[in-house]
Design an enzyme around this catalytic site. Structure first.
Site, PDB file in Angstrom:
ATOM      1  N   SER A 222      32.109  24.730  39.821  1.00  0.00           N
ATOM      2  CA  SER A 222      30.679  24.500  39.643  1.00  0.00           C
ATOM      3  C   SER A 222      30.047  25.365  38.554  1.00  0.00           C
ATOM      4  CB  SER A 222      29.975  24.732  40.985  1.00  0.00           C
ATOM      5  OG  SER A 222      28.593  24.870  40.821  1.00  0.00           O
TER       6      SER A 222
ATOM      7  N   ASP B  33      31.566  27.267  36.373  1.00  0.00           N
ATOM      8  CA  ASP B  33      32.290  27.054  35.115  1.00  0.00           C
ATOM      9  C   ASP B  33      31.733  25.832  34.380  1.00  0.00           C
ATOM     10  OD1 ASP B  33      34.055  28.374  37.131  1.00  0.00           O
ATOM     11  OD2 ASP B  33      35.454  28.506  35.455  1.00  0.00           O
TER      12      ASP B  33
ATOM     13  N   TYR C  31      46.632  23.254  42.600  1.00  0.00           N
ATOM     14  CA  TYR C  31      45.772  24.356  43.029  1.00  0.00           C
ATOM     15  C   TYR C  31      45.726  24.383  44.543  1.00  0.00           C
ATOM     16  CZ  TYR C  31      41.690  27.291  43.858  1.00  0.00           C
ATOM     17  OH  TYR C  31      40.862  28.273  44.308  1.00  0.00           O
TER      18      TYR C  31
ATOM     19  N   GLY D  45      31.383  33.874  43.138  1.00  0.00           N
ATOM     20  CA  GLY D  45      32.066  33.751  41.858  1.00  0.00           C
ATOM     21  C   GLY D  45      32.906  34.982  41.541  1.00  0.00           C
TER      22      GLY D  45
ATOM     23  N   ASP E  60      35.371  36.727  43.437  1.00  0.00           N
ATOM     24  CA  ASP E  60      36.181  36.634  44.642  1.00  0.00           C
ATOM     25  C   ASP E  60      36.511  37.946  45.352  1.00  0.00           C
ATOM     26  OD1 ASP E  60      36.160  34.386  43.087  1.00  0.00           O
ATOM     27  OD2 ASP E  60      38.264  33.904  43.339  1.00  0.00           O
TER      28      ASP E  60
ATOM     29  N   TYR F 189      41.509  41.653  38.296  1.00  0.00           N
ATOM     30  CA  TYR F 189      40.582  40.557  38.553  1.00  0.00           C
ATOM     31  C   TYR F 189      39.128  41.021  38.551  1.00  0.00           C
ATOM     32  CZ  TYR F 189      40.196  35.796  40.540  1.00  0.00           C
ATOM     33  OH  TYR F 189      39.931  34.482  40.781  1.00  0.00           O
TER      34      TYR F 189
ATOM     35  N   GLU G  71      40.836  34.725  30.697  1.00  0.00           N
ATOM     36  CA  GLU G  71      39.893  34.709  31.815  1.00  0.00           C
ATOM     37  C   GLU G  71      39.171  36.062  31.890  1.00  0.00           C
ATOM     38  OE1 GLU G  71      42.085  34.076  35.379  1.00  0.00           O
ATOM     39  OE2 GLU G  71      40.328  33.442  36.544  1.00  0.00           O
TER      40      GLU G  71
ATOM     41  N   GLN H 165      41.010  29.775  28.978  1.00  0.00           N
ATOM     42  CA  GLN H 165      40.026  29.568  30.046  1.00  0.00           C
ATOM     43  C   GLN H 165      38.793  28.896  29.426  1.00  0.00           C
ATOM     44  OE1 GLN H 165      40.482  30.707  33.280  1.00  0.00           O
ATOM     45  NE2 GLN H 165      38.416  30.536  34.114  1.00  0.00           N
TER      46      GLN H 165
HETATM   47  C1  9YW Z   1      40.270  31.281  42.332  1.00  0.00           C
HETATM   48  C2  9YW Z   1      37.346  29.174  37.923  1.00  0.00           C
HETATM   49  C3  9YW Z   1      37.077  30.193  39.014  1.00  0.00           C
HETATM   50  C4  9YW Z   1      35.744  30.912  38.822  1.00  0.00           C
HETATM   51  C5  9YW Z   1      35.603  32.082  39.785  1.00  0.00           C
HETATM   52  C6  9YW Z   1      36.817  32.963  39.670  1.00  0.00           C
HETATM   53  C7  9YW Z   1      38.078  32.165  39.933  1.00  0.00           C
HETATM   54  C8  9YW Z   1      39.069  30.730  41.659  1.00  0.00           C
HETATM   55  O1  9YW Z   1      38.166  31.098  38.993  1.00  0.00           O
HETATM   56  O2  9YW Z   1      38.100  31.692  41.253  1.00  0.00           O
HETATM   57  O3  9YW Z   1      40.983  30.518  42.990  1.00  0.00           O
HETATM   58  O4  9YW Z   1      40.548  32.468  42.207  1.00  0.00           O
HETATM   59  O5  9YW Z   1      36.730  34.051  40.535  1.00  0.00           O
HETATM   60  O6  9YW Z   1      34.418  32.774  39.500  1.00  0.00           O
HETATM   61  O7  9YW Z   1      34.685  30.017  38.993  1.00  0.00           O
HETATM   62  O8  9YW Z   1      37.282  29.772  36.667  1.00  0.00           O
END
Ligand code: 9YW
Length: 450
Positions: free
Chosen positions: A43, A45, A90, A183, A185, A379, A423, A438
């Site tokens: 979202s 992104d 994923y 966002g 994590d 991260y 990233e 990314q």
């Molecule tokens: C994950 C896609 C996403 C970002 C998040 C980031 C990461 C997904 O990647 O999360 O599975 O780790 O933390 O902010 O939207 O780029």
């Protein structure tokens, strides 16, 4: 400290490569967040991607947000992942979320989505699209005008949902019910709340896929962290993602000060556009009201000792004062006294943050390099994220701080200058980390350079 950065590309070449990255990640009507690690639409992104795409093609930028809004839930929530029907790589995928299987009343049957949200930066994308169209010909201006008409109600509904479902008691701060909703994590902001999440014995087994792509596991969240991430999804599934039940029962519930600041800004941005383009006055009034409420909530979270804004754990009532980039949320949305704001800016630029002597580029690290929690390669526990630098750059420019914005742009470009579009980056060496190519990194660069 072994990493030796390669030479910087010229601006022209860097912009061309950024365009190439977005082109390569384009699946037609959605852009993968990253080619292998994140082969779906995320979202926030998508919003940043649209900001970058607007520099290349206004219609394509519009399509990106149309696709996202096409996955909006019946109550207004914009889901954090829109799954591409063409990709599987994923985890957790659609089946683990189970939102499209029929018993989640508010989720669309197609496309499949996750059941949580991400920070509300979409109005920023709309504004950038309208702005880019202004510099283009008539057909782009027309397309952007039509898009604004069609996106208005969904975006107001999205902001209303955040204000009502995620701040039912009017604290002026948006609750996140999963670290992924922030966002950020595995930010150390969430270590306390996650330590109180007890994984049930009936967590269904699973296999991660991310560590097969990013093979240095230390750059990603740990397995223990993943157990908790998956457990929260389990708790949500069991209440069929009902927003009220989730707010009451999910074992992770934190008022997120950065999301709250972004909501405040996004409400003002949308209200400005609405006023300019004759959208319903009642909507504009609601948006202004939420902007005020969340701006006040953010200002009210500031730690009197450190001056940083704080998250608040809803399950224990305690303020969380880990020094992360989220502490600077008031700089995004305003609301502090002049003196407090000046002090916060000085801190942002000072030697515990952007001005830390070990940094290769003076953009904000995710966690202060001076803090005990700082991990240069892990991260959200220390690395610099170009998209976050872009966000502060954009906010500073919006607030009239042109010189500061220019510094963030220049330093952001220094960080990404070799053209990997990583990233995130090790702040102490400049080494590109996580996924390469990314999308949102490329998008930020395009906006900076074009
Ligand atoms: C994950 C896609 C996403 C970002 C998040 C980031 C990461 C997904 O990647 O999360 O599975 O780790 O933390 O902010 O939207 O780029």
């Amino acid at each position: 400290r072994e990493y030796r950065p390669p030479a910087r590309l010229t601006s022209q070449l860097l912009a061309a490569r950024a365009a190439y990255v977005l082109r390569g990640n384009d699946q037609g009507v959605m852009t993968s967040a990253a080619p292998r690690l994140y082969p779906h639409m995320w979202s926030w992104d998508a919003a940043f991607v649209a900001v970058g795409l607007a520099r290349l093609s206004v219609p394509r930028a519009i399509t990106e947000i149309d696709t996202l809004l096409g996955a909006q839930w019946g109550d207004g929530m914009i889901p954090h992942i829109v799954f591409s029907p063409d990709a599987t790589g994923y985890f957790p995928g659609p089946d683990r979320w189970g939102c499209h299987l029929g018993d989640v009343a508010l989720a669309p049957p197609f496309p499949a989505t996750s059941g949580i949200c991400q920070p509300p930066v979409h109005a920023i994308a709309l504004q950038r699209i309208v702005e880019a169209a202004r510099r283009q010909g008539r057909s782009d201006r027309q397309a952007a005008g039509d898009f604004l008409e069609r996106a208005w109600r969904p975006l107001v509904a999205w902001h209303r949902w955040l204000a009502e479902a995620r701040d039912p008691h009017g604290h002026g701060r948006v609750a996140v019910l999963h670290g992924w909703e922030s966002g950020m994590d595995n930010s150390p902001r969430w270590d306390g709340p996650y330590s109180r999440v007890e994984v049930g014995p009936d967590l269904p087994p699973y296999t991660r896929k991310d560590t097969a792509v990013v093979t240095d596991a230390t750059m990603r969240p740990s397995d223990r962290e993943y157990d908790r991430y998956l457990w929260l999804i389990e708790e949500m599934r069991r209440v069929r993602y009902d927003a009220a039940a989730m707010y009451e029962t999910v074992s992770f519930a934190v008022e997120d000060v950065l999301v709250s600041a972004l909501l405040a800004v996004a409400c003002d941005v949308l209200a400005d556009l609405g006023e300019e383009r004759q959208q319903p006055a009642a909507d504009v009034a609601d948006l202004r009201g939420w902007a005020r409420r969340f701006r006040a909530g953010v200002a009210g979270s500031v730690d009197p000792v450190t001056g940083l804004a704080r998250d608040r754990d809803l399950r224990t009532g305690e303020w969380l004062s880990t020094p992360t980039i989220a502490g600077f949320a008031p700089l995004l949305c305003g609301g502090l006294s002049r003196a407090d704001e000046a002090a916060l800016l000085a801190q942002f630029e000072g030697d515990a943050w952007c001005g830390h002597p070990d940094l290769v580029a003076a953009v904000p690290p995710s966690t202060s390099p001076a803090a005990a929690d700082f991990r240069a390669r892990e991260y959200w526990r220390g690395p610099q994220w170009p998209v976050i630098a872009w966000l502060f750059h954009w906010s500073f420019a919006r607030r009239g701080w042109a010189e500061r914005a220019a510094v963030l742009r220049e330093e952001g470009l220094r960080l990404v200058g070799a053209g990997d579009f990583a990233e995130y980056y090790d702040p102490t060496t400049g080494e590109p980390l996580g996924s390469m190519q990314q999308s949102w990194t490329a998008a930020a660069v395009l906006d900076w350079l074009c």
